[in-house]
Design a protein around this motif. Sequence first.
Motif, PDB file in Angstrom:
ATOM      1  N   GLU A 104      24.998  -1.109   7.674  1.00 27.02           N
ATOM      2  CA  GLU A 104      24.221  -0.570   7.462  1.00 27.02           C
ATOM      3  C   GLU A 104      23.295  -1.101   5.923  1.00 27.02           C
ATOM      4  OE1 GLU A 104      24.320   3.896   6.783  1.00 27.02           O
ATOM      5  OE2 GLU A 104      26.122   3.205   5.844  1.00 27.02           O
ATOM      6  N   ASN A 105      22.623  -1.108   6.723  1.00 24.51           N
ATOM      7  CA  ASN A 105      21.573  -1.896   5.544  1.00 24.51           C
ATOM      8  C   ASN A 105      22.169  -3.097   5.156  1.00 24.51           C
ATOM      9  OD1 ASN A 105      19.524   0.626   5.800  1.00 24.51           O
ATOM     10  ND2 ASN A 105      21.154   1.911   4.333  1.00 24.51           N
ATOM     11  N   GLY A 106      22.703  -3.980   6.053  1.00 20.03           N
ATOM     12  CA  GLY A 106      23.506  -5.310   5.783  1.00 20.03           C
ATOM     13  C   GLY A 106      24.592  -5.507   5.301  1.00 20.03           C
ATOM     14  N   ILE A 107      25.145  -4.594   5.008  1.00 18.88           N
ATOM     15  CA  ILE A 107      25.893  -3.741   4.157  1.00 18.88           C
ATOM     16  C   ILE A 107      27.811  -3.962   4.819  1.00 18.88           C
ATOM     17  CG2 ILE A 107      27.870  -2.680   1.559  1.00 18.88           C
ATOM     18  CD1 ILE A 107      24.754  -2.539   0.594  1.00 18.88           C
ATOM     19  N   MET A 108      28.317  -4.161   5.041  1.00 16.59           N
ATOM     20  CA  MET A 108      30.171  -3.959   5.916  1.00 16.59           C
ATOM     21  C   MET A 108      30.155  -2.568   5.561  1.00 16.59           C
ATOM     22  SD  MET A 108      30.953  -5.135   8.970  1.00 16.59           S
ATOM     23  CE  MET A 108      31.344  -7.127   8.592  1.00 16.59           C
ATOM     24  N   ARG A 109      30.179  -1.883   5.919  1.00 16.29           N
ATOM     25  CA  ARG A 109      31.122  -0.971   5.933  1.00 16.29           C
ATOM     26  C   ARG A 109      31.901   0.009   7.008  1.00 16.29           C
ATOM     27  NH1 ARG A 109      28.143   1.376   1.528  1.00 16.29           N
ATOM     28  NH2 ARG A 109      26.200   0.606   1.595  1.00 16.29           N
ATOM     29  N   LEU A 110      33.256   1.015   6.981  1.00 15.30           N
ATOM     30  CA  LEU A 110      33.513   2.123   7.605  1.00 15.30           C
ATOM     31  C   LEU A 110      32.706   3.390   8.239  1.00 15.30           C
ATOM     32  CD1 LEU A 110      37.705   2.131   7.664  1.00 15.30           C
ATOM     33  CD2 LEU A 110      36.448   1.181   9.299  1.00 15.30           C
ATOM     34  N   ARG A 111      31.903   2.792   9.581  1.00 15.31           N
ATOM     35  CA  ARG A 111      31.320   4.766   9.916  1.00 15.31           C
ATOM     36  C   ARG A 111      31.790   4.828  10.648  1.00 15.31           C
ATOM     37  NH1 ARG A 111      25.770   2.495  11.300  1.00 15.31           N
ATOM     38  NH2 ARG A 111      25.276   4.352  10.988  1.00 15.31           N
ATOM     39  N   ARG A 112      30.887   6.101  11.749  1.00 12.65           N
ATOM     40  CA  ARG A 112      31.285   6.992  12.945  1.00 12.65           C
ATOM     41  C   ARG A 112      32.676   8.193  12.652  1.00 12.65           C
ATOM     42  NH1 ARG A 112      28.571   5.171  16.666  1.00 12.65           N
ATOM     43  NH2 ARG A 112      27.243   2.471  16.196  1.00 12.65           N
ATOM     44  N   GLY A 113      32.738   8.179  11.211  1.00 12.44           N
ATOM     45  CA  GLY A 113      33.886   8.820  10.850  1.00 12.44           C
ATOM     46  C   GLY A 113      35.571   8.213  10.501  1.00 12.44           C
TER      47      GLY A 113
END
Length: 202
Positions: A104-113
């Motif tokens: 997300e905006n080039g940064i690795m993240r956990l999303r979708r809850g």
Amino acid sequence: MTEKNVAAERTLLKMEDYLDLFKKSQALLEGHFLLTSGKHSAQYMQCAQVLQYPERAAILAAGLAASFRDFEVQTVIGPAMGGILVAHEVAKALGVRALFTERENGIMRLRRGFTLAAGERVLVVEDVITTGGSVREVLAVVRELGAVPVGVGVLVDRSGGTVEFGLPQSSLLQLEIQAYEAEKCPLCAQGIPAIKPGSRKV
């Protein structure tokens, strides 16, 4: 033969048998490729070509999962896009849940809850590694959330075993596919156009 025994049989495959599955699926490409790492190569391992067949994906995942059965894994996680199916199939083989990270905006993240609990034991998986950059990003996400990475599993290690993560790691295939820095690429010098077969822009 029971389902459990079938899974056990799958774990007995040798490296050449796994390679045969990739070849049957036309997953090893020849040409001039721009890798996710930014390097160039004359060969590209497109795991999606073998993972599109559920039975073959299950065989590969069972073989990878076998290396981590005694690690008390609670969750398997991989980076989108290549690690999604690998995480799902390995998690299925281990009987645990599967998650994936996204940029997300080039940064690795956990999303979708998706969430990880403090102390949760996590296995990080990927389809192919060259420099291991995406895996390191996922490991950072896991640690930032207080979970505990217990190992790294990959289908294909393009580094020939030179990339290490400071954790127990396993791969089904170790291939020494030469990769070049863009400014030193002999294929570029020959004027051969490079294509980006993966899913992420550099």
